[in-house]
Design an enzyme around this catalytic site. Structure first.
Site: not given
Ligand code: ATR
Length: 272
Positions: A14-15, A217, A61, A86, A131, A151-152, A65
């Site tokens: 953590s920074k 980052y 963090t 946070n 995020a 989103n995927r 959260k």
């Molecule tokens: P955070 O709290 O950091 O946002 P998270 O809730 O686990 O972490 O969400 C990660 C996000 O990155 C999700 O939108 C995830 O897509 P899915 O909801 O379909 O799982 C996305 N993600 C992670 N790896 C990915 C990849 N290789 N390609 C596309 N989307 C990805």
């Protein structure tokens, strides 16, 4: 001396301690700021102990959260919207107020540090995890022409679009359904860069005027920003400024004054 800390697991990288110590120094505040590694099952206990021992405020963090959200006695509107906390602030009556400074951190980085405008712009937001949820309300407050969440797992994007539709024009799509004109802004809120991957975006979303922002980052340019650069995007920014700006907003909530951020961003870049 007033005590503050960040709690997480892991916490080693953590920074936040470096950032807050620099803020305290630059704005002449008598305070300490520690990093506390908390056992996955021991968060509530650690928070209680910290404040019982005279602590004044906490940053929270990964992975706590959501738990912090549940633990706060009262919540700011933006924390309520984000569904995550946070920042914990000790109130004068001993209760804990939960806030979320991530979204305003990104917006200040875009507008103050990069002279960016979101108002009337078409924004593509990639991802639908914590995020992205955290930045949606402050982003929509800037009145973009539209926000598209891709989103995927499209269902997760749809849930967010439904929950935030009262704040502005917002839609959810799958990667396969994205096409057409380039966007003004493409903001990556996925964790794909962590694994060296780029979300499966069609190249048509990037044009010569597109500005790209990766909430992640890293010392080297993130894989998303490398990809955008190869496609000729106008600008690429990473999440270092967001990290410092969200910290500054927490600092402001605790201390009642805004610390200078530009110098801290520059020194972190230099030392990264
Ligand atoms: P955070 O709290 O950091 O946002 P998270 O809730 O686990 O972490 O969400 C990660 C996000 O990155 C999700 O939108 C995830 O897509 P899915 O909801 O379909 O799982 C996305 N993600 C992670 N790896 C990915 C990849 N290789 N390609 C596309 N989307 C990805």
């Amino acid at each position: 001396m007033d005590r503050y800390a960040v709690m997480g697991n892991p916490i080693k990288h953590s920074k936040s301690p470096v950032i807050h110590k620099e803020f305290a120094h630059l704005s002449d505040q008598d305070m300490s700021y520690a990093a506390i590694l908390v056992d996955e099952s021991g968060f509530a206990e650690a928070v209680t102990e910290f404040f019982a021992e005279g602590g004044r405020g906490l940053n929270i963090t990964v992975p706590f959260k959501l738990e912090a959200f549940g633990l706060a006695d009262e919540l700011s509107d933006r924390a309520q919207r984000a569904g995550a906390v946070n920042t914990l602030i000790l109130l004068s009556d001993g209760r804990l107020r939960g806030d979320n400074t991530d979204g305003v951190g990104m917006m200040r980085d875009i507008t103050n540090n990069h002279d960016g405008r979101i108002t009337n712009k078409r924004v593509l937001l990639v991802g639908a995890g914590g995020a992205v949820r955290g930045v949606l309300a402050p982003l929509l407050q800037e009145n973009p022409a539209s926000v598209t969440i891709v989103n995927r797992t499209v269902e997760k994007a749809q849930v967010l679009a439904d929950q935030f539709s009262d704040l502005g024009r917002i839609e959810a799509v799958s990667f396969a359904d994205l096409s057409g004109e380039p966007y003004d802004w493409v903001i990556n809120g996925t964790s794909a860069s962590l694994g060296g991957e780029v979300p499966p975006l069609p190249v048509s979303v990037i044009g010569q005027y597109t500005r790209c922002y990766d909430m992640m980052y890293s010392v080297d340019e993130t894989t998303f920003n490398q990809w955008a650069g190869e496609l000729g995007a106008a600008e690429r920014y990473d999440g270092l400024g967001m990290l410092v700006e969200q910290a500054a907003e927490s600092f402001r909530l605790w201390r009642g004054l805004m610390p200078p951020t530009a110098q801290v961003i520059a020194s972190l870049k230099g030392g990264a």
